[in-house]
Design an enzyme around this catalytic site. Sequence first.
Site, PDB file in Angstrom:
ATOM      1  N   GLN A  12      20.196   3.300 -24.048  1.00  0.00           N
ATOM      2  CA  GLN A  12      20.770   4.328 -24.025  1.00  0.00           C
ATOM      3  C   GLN A  12      19.393   5.161 -23.951  1.00  0.00           C
ATOM      4  OE1 GLN A  12      22.694   6.464 -27.447  1.00  0.00           O
ATOM      5  NE2 GLN A  12      23.054   7.835 -26.422  1.00  0.00           N
ATOM      6  N   ILE A  35      16.848  -7.331 -21.477  1.00  0.00           N
ATOM      7  CA  ILE A  35      17.365  -8.901 -21.576  1.00  0.00           C
ATOM      8  C   ILE A  35      18.042  -8.704 -20.223  1.00  0.00           C
ATOM      9  CG2 ILE A  35      19.472  -8.725 -23.227  1.00  0.00           C
ATOM     10  CD1 ILE A  35      19.035 -11.593 -24.318  1.00  0.00           C
ATOM     11  N   TYR A 141      23.587  -4.224 -39.814  1.00  0.00           N
ATOM     12  CA  TYR A 141      22.516  -3.127 -38.715  1.00  0.00           C
ATOM     13  C   TYR A 141      21.591  -2.375 -39.244  1.00  0.00           C
ATOM     14  CZ  TYR A 141      20.962   0.898 -35.603  1.00  0.00           C
ATOM     15  OH  TYR A 141      20.406   1.484 -34.700  1.00  0.00           O
TER      16      TYR A 141
HETATM   17  P1  NAD Z   1      21.210   0.605 -26.168  1.00  0.00           P
HETATM   18  O1  NAD Z   1      22.289  -0.825 -26.944  1.00  0.00           O
HETATM   19  O2  NAD Z   1      21.860   1.574 -25.722  1.00  0.00           O
HETATM   20  O3  NAD Z   1      20.157  -0.567 -25.793  1.00  0.00           O
HETATM   21  C1  NAD Z   1      19.245  -1.464 -26.359  1.00  0.00           C
HETATM   22  C2  NAD Z   1      19.142  -2.230 -25.159  1.00  0.00           C
HETATM   23  O4  NAD Z   1      18.512  -3.521 -25.930  1.00  0.00           O
HETATM   24  C3  NAD Z   1      19.761  -3.124 -24.234  1.00  0.00           C
HETATM   25  O5  NAD Z   1      19.454  -2.400 -22.636  1.00  0.00           O
HETATM   26  C4  NAD Z   1      19.543  -4.347 -24.189  1.00  0.00           C
HETATM   27  O6  NAD Z   1      20.355  -4.534 -22.519  1.00  0.00           O
HETATM   28  C5  NAD Z   1      18.903  -4.756 -24.972  1.00  0.00           C
HETATM   29  N1  NAD Z   1      18.399  -5.819 -25.751  1.00  0.00           N
HETATM   30  C6  NAD Z   1      19.515  -6.908 -26.367  1.00  0.00           C
HETATM   31  N2  NAD Z   1      19.042  -7.761 -27.261  1.00  0.00           N
HETATM   32  C7  NAD Z   1      18.021  -7.967 -26.574  1.00  0.00           C
HETATM   33  C8  NAD Z   1      17.267  -9.261 -26.528  1.00  0.00           C
HETATM   34  N3  NAD Z   1      17.367 -10.291 -27.692  1.00  0.00           N
HETATM   35  N4  NAD Z   1      15.864  -8.959 -26.035  1.00  0.00           N
HETATM   36  C9  NAD Z   1      16.076  -7.743 -24.606  1.00  0.00           C
HETATM   37  N5  NAD Z   1      16.486  -6.884 -24.983  1.00  0.00           N
HETATM   38  C10 NAD Z   1      17.941  -6.965 -25.977  1.00  0.00           C
HETATM   39  O7  NAD Z   1      20.649   0.936 -28.092  1.00  0.00           O
HETATM   40  P2  NAD Z   1      19.943   2.581 -27.728  1.00  0.00           P
HETATM   41  O8  NAD Z   1      20.646   3.410 -27.580  1.00  0.00           O
HETATM   42  O9  NAD Z   1      18.895   2.565 -26.159  1.00  0.00           O
HETATM   43  O10 NAD Z   1      18.407   2.042 -28.779  1.00  0.00           O
HETATM   44  C11 NAD Z   1      17.518   1.583 -28.614  1.00  0.00           C
HETATM   45  C12 NAD Z   1      16.397   1.931 -30.044  1.00  0.00           C
HETATM   46  O11 NAD Z   1      16.955   3.173 -30.407  1.00  0.00           O
HETATM   47  C13 NAD Z   1      17.772   1.013 -31.070  1.00  0.00           C
HETATM   48  O12 NAD Z   1      16.861   0.124 -31.473  1.00  0.00           O
HETATM   49  C14 NAD Z   1      18.338   1.231 -31.833  1.00  0.00           C
HETATM   50  O13 NAD Z   1      18.410   0.661 -33.307  1.00  0.00           O
HETATM   51  C15 NAD Z   1      17.868   2.778 -32.010  1.00  0.00           C
HETATM   52  N6  NAD Z   1      18.755   3.889 -32.611  1.00  0.00           N
HETATM   53  C16 NAD Z   1      19.283   4.406 -31.346  1.00  0.00           C
HETATM   54  C17 NAD Z   1      19.956   5.204 -31.837  1.00  0.00           C
HETATM   55  C18 NAD Z   1      20.976   5.523 -30.883  1.00  0.00           C
HETATM   56  O14 NAD Z   1      22.157   6.794 -31.477  1.00  0.00           O
HETATM   57  N7  NAD Z   1      21.529   5.537 -29.786  1.00  0.00           N
HETATM   58  C19 NAD Z   1      20.012   6.194 -33.340  1.00  0.00           C
HETATM   59  C20 NAD Z   1      18.808   5.003 -33.799  1.00  0.00           C
HETATM   60  C21 NAD Z   1      18.579   4.450 -33.850  1.00  0.00           C
END
Ligand code: NAD
Length: 326
Positions: A12, A35, A141
């Site tokens: 996202q 990944i 988490y």
């Molecule tokens: P998401 O789940 O949409 O995307 C995470 C991506 O990481 C996915 O595309 C997945 O395929 C990839 N992934 C998972 N394991 C992997 C691995 N071992 N190696 C490589 N890629 C891998 O998450 P997001 O919302 O895009 O979040 C991105 C970051 O922002 C994360 O660290 C999350 O903790 C942080 N975050 C997000 C939010 C939110 O509301 N979306 C809020 C706080 C923090």
Amino acid sequence: MQKILITGAAGQLGIELINALIPVYGAENILATDINPDAASKFSDTNFLSVNAMDADYLDKIVNEYKIDQVYHLAAILSANGEQNPLATWEVNMKSLLIVLELARKYKLKVFWPSSIAVFGRGTQRQNTPQNPGTIPNTVYGISKQAGEQWCNYYAEKFNVDVRSIRYPGLISYSSPPGGGTTDYAVDIFHKAVCNQNYECFLSEETRLPMMYMPDAVRATLELMQSDFKKIKTRTSYNISGISFTPAELFREIKKHLPEFQISYRPDFRQNIANTWPESIDDSIARIEWGWKPKYDLSKMTLNMLKNINKKRNRQGSSNLLISIL
Ligand code: NAD
């Protein structure tokens, strides 16, 4: 020109962040990795490689070969999904961060790593949550983000690694789907509304949580990364605040534009997670140290979300939305 590596780029946040990084650094200087090999189709402008962020040797090779200067380490398992498999979540979230921090030490990389409001939990003051409260997170988490913050601070203090971090609230965006977090309802609800469907919310109507519209989150990230090194005194992670609202308040705001829209509430296991998170955030340290200021309030975000989801559906030939304001 700086060369940028993004892990977890297909999620996202990654998709939107890359769209903002391209005009600044040039598409040819950005390497998107994830990944998920099928994600290649999402990256028509930048290079893409399928990379497991736990593969230290491969990441080392990439950093070396592409002469990477900055890493945006986004790969993670999020809060709600993480509870389905706690040990694997710890492994992915912690191991990949330590690999990136080690690479940063070795190659003098500048790192962005997102933390989350999930670091807060039992014992945390829930209104106007301060930068450094006592807290016991109740998800794996949250535990991984809390420990990750300490590791970032450690690498900054011991090895002078320039690692910067933000505790994002729930992120709301129209162009990419949410990745299994506790705040996902605030995205799902818009898609149902625009499709003229009712929405069943997995949180109760009065659950107030801190949220942020994606353009604000992306701007915050770039502003933090572009700030003068001396200004960044907080090396754990910065509280930043956007909009705090309840499902009922968001529903009422959507209903102003779509009067037929209906909601019902059926709280599930995510309610217990939300109950320990802050309702609102004190971000005064980020405001003072690097000038953070949000731009979107609830009404501006709602209108923007509805307009853009509707536009997207129009392009796909599937819009049936009748909103004069749009
Ligand atoms: P998401 O789940 O949409 O995307 C995470 C991506 O990481 C996915 O595309 C997945 O395929 C990839 N992934 C998972 N394991 C992997 C691995 N071992 N190696 C490589 N890629 C891998 O998450 P997001 O919302 O895009 O979040 C991105 C970051 O922002 C994360 O660290 C999350 O903790 C942080 N975050 C997000 C939010 C939110 O509301 N979306 C809020 C706080 C923090």
